[in-house]
Motif scaffolding. Structure first.
Motif, short mmCIF file in Angstrom:
data_model
loop_
_atom_site.label_atom_id
_atom_site.label_comp_id
_atom_site.label_asym_id
_atom_site.label_seq_id
_atom_site.Cartn_x
_atom_site.Cartn_y
_atom_site.Cartn_z
N ASP A 182 0.46 -1.22 -0.02
CA ASP A 182 -0.02 -0.32 -0.11
C ASP A 182 1.14 1.13 -0.29
O ASP A 182 0.59 1.89 -0.28
N LYS A 183 2.37 1.14 0.74
CA LYS A 183 3.29 2.22 0.76
C LYS A 183 4.63 1.87 0.31
O LYS A 183 4.37 1.54 1.17
N LEU A 184 4.66 2.94 -0.10
CA LEU A 184 5.95 3.15 -1.29
C LEU A 184 6.72 4.27 0.12
O LEU A 184 6.15 5.43 -0.20
N ILE A 185 6.90 3.74 1.30
CA ILE A 185 8.59 4.96 1.93
C ILE A 185 9.79 4.90 0.98
O ILE A 185 10.13 3.90 1.03
N PHE A 186 9.89 6.43 1.02
CA PHE A 186 10.66 7.40 0.15
C PHE A 186 12.15 7.53 1.43
O PHE A 186 11.98 7.98 2.21
N GLY A 187 13.38 7.45 0.57
CA GLY A 187 14.55 8.20 2.14
C GLY A 187 14.28 9.79 1.81
O GLY A 187 13.55 10.36 0.94
#
Lengths: 112, 114
Positions: free
Chosen positions: B100-105
């Motif tokens: 569901d969630k693409l987490i970025f640096g």
């Protein structure tokens, strides 16, 4: 192929005003996302939608709302804008689990 | 929940030199990993991704990355950079079974000098 279209491209908004950022995709992707990008913080997920009719909260949902009435459109609304919502907003979409997320060109919002 | 750390906020390098942009992730489950590039005043575009299989992933523009599960890393490399590689690079992670969630640096600014 247009891909993802965001509007407006940029906007200066008075604090307390309501604002809707529009996002339309022509790829028939199921999933759509809204991110905000801030210097030193990267991109942070605001809200997402896995399919039409469903939405979910991301990392920073407070002060924002979304709707997903159909597959193509995913508007982001700021009910009462505050200066801390000054940012670049990116709409994105993807067609399935693990596949590429495509980004729009961004909407630059300044709240004064 | 997943998280990703890009230790270097800026990486200056001379043209034709090799470069490595570091990315470490944290997750209690299997992950998918991505590198995106953002050129000035543009949106993000995918450089490469790791979903499964070979741990060495090749992407566009001569970039490659290696998934190292034991070190929880996904460093991006290019053997010889060009001026045109100057951009912001973002590492991102999502759970393999909950995407569901693409987490970025927070991003790494690659500055290539002539």
């Amino acid at each position: 192929i247009a891909g993802i279209t965001q509007a407006p491209t940029s906007q200066i908004l008075a604090a307390g005003r309501r604002m809707t950022l529009r996002c339309t995709q022509d790829m028939r992707h199921n999933a759509m996302y809204w991110y905000r990008q801030d210097l030193g913080l990267g991109l942070r997920l605001i809200h997402y939608s896995n399919t039409a009719g469903t939405t979910g909260k991301g990392e920073v949902p407070d002060g924002y709302s979304v709707s997903r009435a159909n597959t193509d459109d995913f508007p982001l609304t700021l009910a009462s804008a505050v200066p801390s919502q000054t940012s670049v907003y990116f709409c994105a979409s993807s067609d399935s689990v693990g596949n590429t997320i495509y980004f729009g060109e961004g909407s630059w919002l300044t709240v004064v | 929940a997943q998280s990703v750390t890009q230790l270097d906020s800026q990486v200056p390098v001379f043209e034709e030199a090799p470069v490595e942009l570091r990315c470490n992730y944290s997750s209690s489950v299997s992950v998918y990993l991505f590198w995106y590039v953002q050129y000035p005043n543009q949106g993000l575009q995918l450089l490469l991704k790791y979903l499964s299989g070979s741990t060495l992933v090749k992407g566009i523009n001569g970039f490659e990355a290696e998934f190292n599960k034991s070190q929880t890393s996904f460093h991006l490399r290019k053997p010889s950079v060009h001026i045109s590689d100057t951009a912001e690079y973002f590492c991102a992670v999502t759970g393999a079974y909950n995407t569901d969630k693409l987490i970025f640096g927070t991003g790494t600014r690659l500055q290539v000098f002539p």
